[in-house]
Design an enzyme around this catalytic site. Structure first.
Site, PDB file in Angstrom:
ATOM      1  N   VAL A  62       8.306 -11.744   0.500  1.00  0.00           N
ATOM      2  CA  VAL A  62       7.553 -12.142  -0.695  1.00  0.00           C
ATOM      3  C   VAL A  62       8.443 -12.446  -1.896  1.00  0.00           C
ATOM      4  O   VAL A  62       8.023 -13.153  -2.815  1.00  0.00           O
ATOM      5  CB  VAL A  62       6.517 -11.066  -1.126  1.00  0.00           C
ATOM      6  CG1 VAL A  62       5.372 -10.972  -0.135  1.00  0.00           C
ATOM      7  CG2 VAL A  62       7.172  -9.702  -1.334  1.00  0.00           C
ATOM      8  N   ASN A  88       0.506  -6.345  -2.201  1.00  0.00           N
ATOM      9  CA  ASN A  88       0.644  -4.950  -1.766  1.00  0.00           C
ATOM     10  C   ASN A  88       2.047  -4.618  -1.246  1.00  0.00           C
ATOM     11  O   ASN A  88       2.442  -3.457  -1.238  1.00  0.00           O
ATOM     12  CB  ASN A  88      -0.407  -4.702  -0.668  1.00  0.00           C
ATOM     13  CG  ASN A  88      -0.109  -3.501   0.194  1.00  0.00           C
ATOM     14  OD1 ASN A  88      -0.315  -2.358  -0.220  1.00  0.00           O
ATOM     15  ND2 ASN A  88       0.399  -3.741   1.410  1.00  0.00           N
ATOM     16  N   TYR A 154      11.850   3.375  -8.120  1.00  0.00           N
ATOM     17  CA  TYR A 154      10.472   3.119  -7.672  1.00  0.00           C
ATOM     18  C   TYR A 154       9.475   3.230  -8.837  1.00  0.00           C
ATOM     19  O   TYR A 154       8.628   2.349  -9.021  1.00  0.00           O
ATOM     20  CB  TYR A 154      10.116   4.113  -6.562  1.00  0.00           C
ATOM     21  CG  TYR A 154       8.753   3.906  -5.947  1.00  0.00           C
ATOM     22  CD1 TYR A 154       8.557   2.911  -4.990  1.00  0.00           C
ATOM     23  CD2 TYR A 154       7.669   4.705  -6.290  1.00  0.00           C
ATOM     24  CE1 TYR A 154       7.297   2.724  -4.409  1.00  0.00           C
ATOM     25  CE2 TYR A 154       6.421   4.528  -5.715  1.00  0.00           C
ATOM     26  CZ  TYR A 154       6.245   3.537  -4.774  1.00  0.00           C
ATOM     27  OH  TYR A 154       5.005   3.348  -4.195  1.00  0.00           O
ATOM     28  N   LYS A 158       6.956   0.247 -10.356  1.00  0.00           N
ATOM     29  CA  LYS A 158       5.491   0.315 -10.310  1.00  0.00           C
ATOM     30  C   LYS A 158       4.882   0.292 -11.717  1.00  0.00           C
ATOM     31  O   LYS A 158       3.798  -0.269 -11.919  1.00  0.00           O
ATOM     32  CB  LYS A 158       5.053   1.559  -9.537  1.00  0.00           C
ATOM     33  CG  LYS A 158       5.430   1.505  -8.046  1.00  0.00           C
ATOM     34  CD  LYS A 158       4.807   0.294  -7.358  1.00  0.00           C
ATOM     35  CE  LYS A 158       4.965   0.319  -5.846  1.00  0.00           C
ATOM     36  NZ  LYS A 158       4.336  -0.841  -5.197  1.00  0.00           N
ATOM     37  N   THR A 189       2.100   7.004   5.296  1.00  0.00           N
ATOM     38  CA  THR A 189       2.308   5.706   5.960  1.00  0.00           C
ATOM     39  C   THR A 189       3.799   5.586   6.276  1.00  0.00           C
ATOM     40  O   THR A 189       4.584   6.481   5.968  1.00  0.00           O
ATOM     41  CB  THR A 189       1.912   4.525   5.047  1.00  0.00           C
ATOM     42  OG1 THR A 189       2.803   4.521   3.918  1.00  0.00           O
ATOM     43  CG2 THR A 189       0.472   4.599   4.557  1.00  0.00           C
TER      44      THR A 189
HETATM   45  N1  LIG Z   1       1.651   5.397   0.932  1.00  0.00           N
HETATM   46  C1  LIG Z   1       1.643   5.897  -0.304  1.00  0.00           C
HETATM   47  O1  LIG Z   1       1.634   7.123  -0.524  1.00  0.00           O
HETATM   48  C2  LIG Z   1       1.663   4.955  -1.480  1.00  0.00           C
HETATM   49  C3  LIG Z   1       1.395   5.483  -2.751  1.00  0.00           C
HETATM   50  C4  LIG Z   1       1.409   4.656  -3.839  1.00  0.00           C
HETATM   51  C5  LIG Z   1       1.683   3.309  -3.687  1.00  0.00           C
HETATM   52  N2  LIG Z   1       1.951   2.814  -2.448  1.00  0.00           N
HETATM   53  C6  LIG Z   1       2.238   1.376  -2.343  1.00  0.00           C
HETATM   54  O2  LIG Z   1       1.384   0.799  -1.387  1.00  0.00           O
HETATM   55  C7  LIG Z   1       1.992  -0.379  -0.879  1.00  0.00           C
HETATM   56  C8  LIG Z   1       1.862  -0.366   0.658  1.00  0.00           C
HETATM   57  O3  LIG Z   1       2.636   0.710   1.140  1.00  0.00           O
HETATM   58  P1  LIG Z   1       2.230   1.551   2.446  1.00  0.00           P
HETATM   59  O4  LIG Z   1       2.066   2.940   2.001  1.00  0.00           O
HETATM   60  O5  LIG Z   1       1.146   0.892   3.171  1.00  0.00           O
HETATM   61  O6  LIG Z   1       3.617   1.510   3.256  1.00  0.00           O
HETATM   62  P2  LIG Z   1       4.090   0.575   4.458  1.00  0.00           P
HETATM   63  O7  LIG Z   1       3.282   0.857   5.662  1.00  0.00           O
HETATM   64  O8  LIG Z   1       5.556   0.755   4.538  1.00  0.00           O
HETATM   65  O9  LIG Z   1       3.725  -0.884   3.955  1.00  0.00           O
HETATM   66  C9  LIG Z   1       4.584  -1.688   3.185  1.00  0.00           C
HETATM   67  C10 LIG Z   1       4.478  -3.080   3.747  1.00  0.00           C
HETATM   68  O10 LIG Z   1       5.171  -3.998   2.907  1.00  0.00           O
HETATM   69  C11 LIG Z   1       5.860  -4.922   3.719  1.00  0.00           C
HETATM   70  N3  LIG Z   1       6.997  -5.435   2.961  1.00  0.00           N
HETATM   71  C12 LIG Z   1       8.001  -4.713   2.407  1.00  0.00           C
HETATM   72  N4  LIG Z   1       8.873  -5.534   1.814  1.00  0.00           N
HETATM   73  C13 LIG Z   1       8.406  -6.802   1.988  1.00  0.00           C
HETATM   74  C14 LIG Z   1       8.881  -8.076   1.606  1.00  0.00           C
HETATM   75  N5  LIG Z   1      10.005  -8.228   0.910  1.00  0.00           N
HETATM   76  N6  LIG Z   1       8.147  -9.168   1.957  1.00  0.00           N
HETATM   77  C15 LIG Z   1       7.000  -9.024   2.662  1.00  0.00           C
HETATM   78  N7  LIG Z   1       6.506  -7.844   3.037  1.00  0.00           N
HETATM   79  C16 LIG Z   1       7.205  -6.736   2.715  1.00  0.00           C
HETATM   80  C17 LIG Z   1       6.281  -4.110   4.947  1.00  0.00           C
HETATM   81  O11 LIG Z   1       6.406  -4.930   6.103  1.00  0.00           O
HETATM   82  P3  LIG Z   1       7.786  -5.593   6.558  1.00  0.00           P
HETATM   83  O12 LIG Z   1       8.814  -4.532   6.479  1.00  0.00           O
HETATM   84  O13 LIG Z   1       7.498  -6.088   7.920  1.00  0.00           O
HETATM   85  O14 LIG Z   1       8.002  -6.702   5.570  1.00  0.00           O
HETATM   86  C18 LIG Z   1       5.098  -3.181   5.134  1.00  0.00           C
HETATM   87  O15 LIG Z   1       4.140  -3.709   6.017  1.00  0.00           O
HETATM   88  C19 LIG Z   1       3.421  -0.375  -1.381  1.00  0.00           C
HETATM   89  O16 LIG Z   1       3.533  -1.271  -2.478  1.00  0.00           O
HETATM   90  C20 LIG Z   1       3.628   1.053  -1.847  1.00  0.00           C
HETATM   91  O17 LIG Z   1       4.605   1.159  -2.860  1.00  0.00           O
HETATM   92  C21 LIG Z   1       1.945   3.590  -1.337  1.00  0.00           C
END
Ligand SMILES: NC(=O)c1ccc[n+]([C@@H]2O[C@H](COP(=O)([O-])OP(=O)(O)OC[C@H]3O[C@@H](n4cnc5c(N)ncnc54)[C@H](OP(=O)(O)O)[C@@H]3O)[C@@H](O)[C@H]2O)c1
Length: 250
Positions: A62, A88, A154, A158, A189
């Site tokens: 992205v 996301n 991080y 955010k 996750t």
């Molecule tokens: N889980 C939590 O506790 C939590 C809490 C607050 C916020 N968040 C936020 O929620 C969002 C989703 O996270 P998640 O918890 O679902 O973790 P996740 O399963 O690791 O999902 C992150 C996704 O982003 C993709 N990604 C990362 N860098 C990318 C790039 N440069 N281009 C395209 N895709 C990219 C990854 O796929 P690829 O590696 O295949 O690209 C992965 O599918 C994130 O922004 C995270 O900061 C998560």
């Protein structure tokens, strides 16, 4: 023009992004599932196909200049619409305080978490402006709303997403476009599985206890994201919505 609504979901290969893609498909939308790893997107695509909601998968970074813009232009040309974007995709490389944060960590975290959101939003905005409608949801974090230990890169990334989203809301409301940030609390996750598992038992218990409703599931964030993209949220723009089981209520 395609009759079904179309949403672009970044980071759709796993976690919150996959749950969000599946939620939109179940609600009758068609989903463009975006991420870097084609294999993970293929797993999401199988679920979307079963729900009748796959538009296409798009393996790309992205934050890469032009990548999201090229995709959005093609999707808009083929289907005549982009109704929503869920920005996301994100990473959390290291859990370090400011002094320990390396330049490499800082730059890559800001590149993906903030520049990636900017490139995703500017990719869809011209097409939403052309139709006079659109909804954008960015996925920030409670780490952008409140202080947290060892979030040297991080947390700022955010907090930047939240500020960026507010500005979008103001600048593009005259074009019928809404922009909101969803700020999840802890959801197990891929992004945090290893670091959560590495926590000493008492620290893990304390973290869980900080969420009065306990830790969340990807579907909990997906529900809020879907709501903010739906017509039910037509008078909501510029908010950063905590979806955190009460973490920020203390
Ligand atoms: N889980 C939590 O506790 C939590 C809490 C607050 C916020 N968040 C936020 O929620 C969002 C989703 O996270 P998640 O918890 O679902 O973790 P996740 O399963 O690791 O999902 C992150 C996704 O982003 C993709 N990604 C990362 N860098 C990318 C790039 N440069 N281009 C395209 N895709 C990219 C990854 O796929 P690829 O590696 O295949 O690209 C992965 O599918 C994130 O922004 C995270 O900061 C998560």
């Amino acid at each position: 023009m395609t009759e079904q609504r179309i949403v672009l979901v970044t980071g759709a290969g796993s976690g919150i992004g996959r749950a969000t893609a599946e939620r939109f498909a179940r609600e009758g939308w068609r989903v463009v599932a975006i991420g870097r790893r084609a294999g993970k997107l293929a797993e999401t695509a199988a679920a979307l196909t079963a729900a009748g909601g796959l538009c296409e998968t798009a393996p790309l970074d992205v934050a890469e200049p032009g990548a999201m813009a090229e995709l959005a232009t093609r999707v808009a040309a083929e289907h005549g619409r982009i109704d929503a974007l869920v920005a996301n995709a994100g990473i959390a490389y290291a859990r370090e305080a400011a002094l320990e944060t390396t330049d490499e960590d800082w730059n890559e975290t800001l590149r993906i978490n903030l520049t990636g959101v900017h490139r995703s939003c500017t990719a869809v905005l011209p097409h939403m402006i052309a139709r006079g409608a659109g909804a954008i949801v960015t996925v920030a974090s409670i780490a952008g709303q409140v202080g947290m230990a060892r979030r040297g890169s991080y947390g700022p990334s955010k907090a930047g997403v939240i500020g960026y989203t507010r500005n979008l809301a103001i600048d593009y409301a005259p074009h019928g476009i809404r922009a909101n940030a969803v700020c999840p609390g802890f959801i197990e996750t891929d992004i945090n599985r290893a670091s959560l598992a590495a926590l000493p038992r008492e620290e893990y218990a304390a973290l869980v206890a900080k969420h009065p409703l306990g830790l969340g599931r990807p579907e909990d964030a997906a529900a809020a994201i879907f709501f903010l993209c739906s017509d039910d949220a037509r008078w909501i723009t510029g908010v950063d919505l905590s979806v955190d089981g009460g973490f920020t209520a203390w």
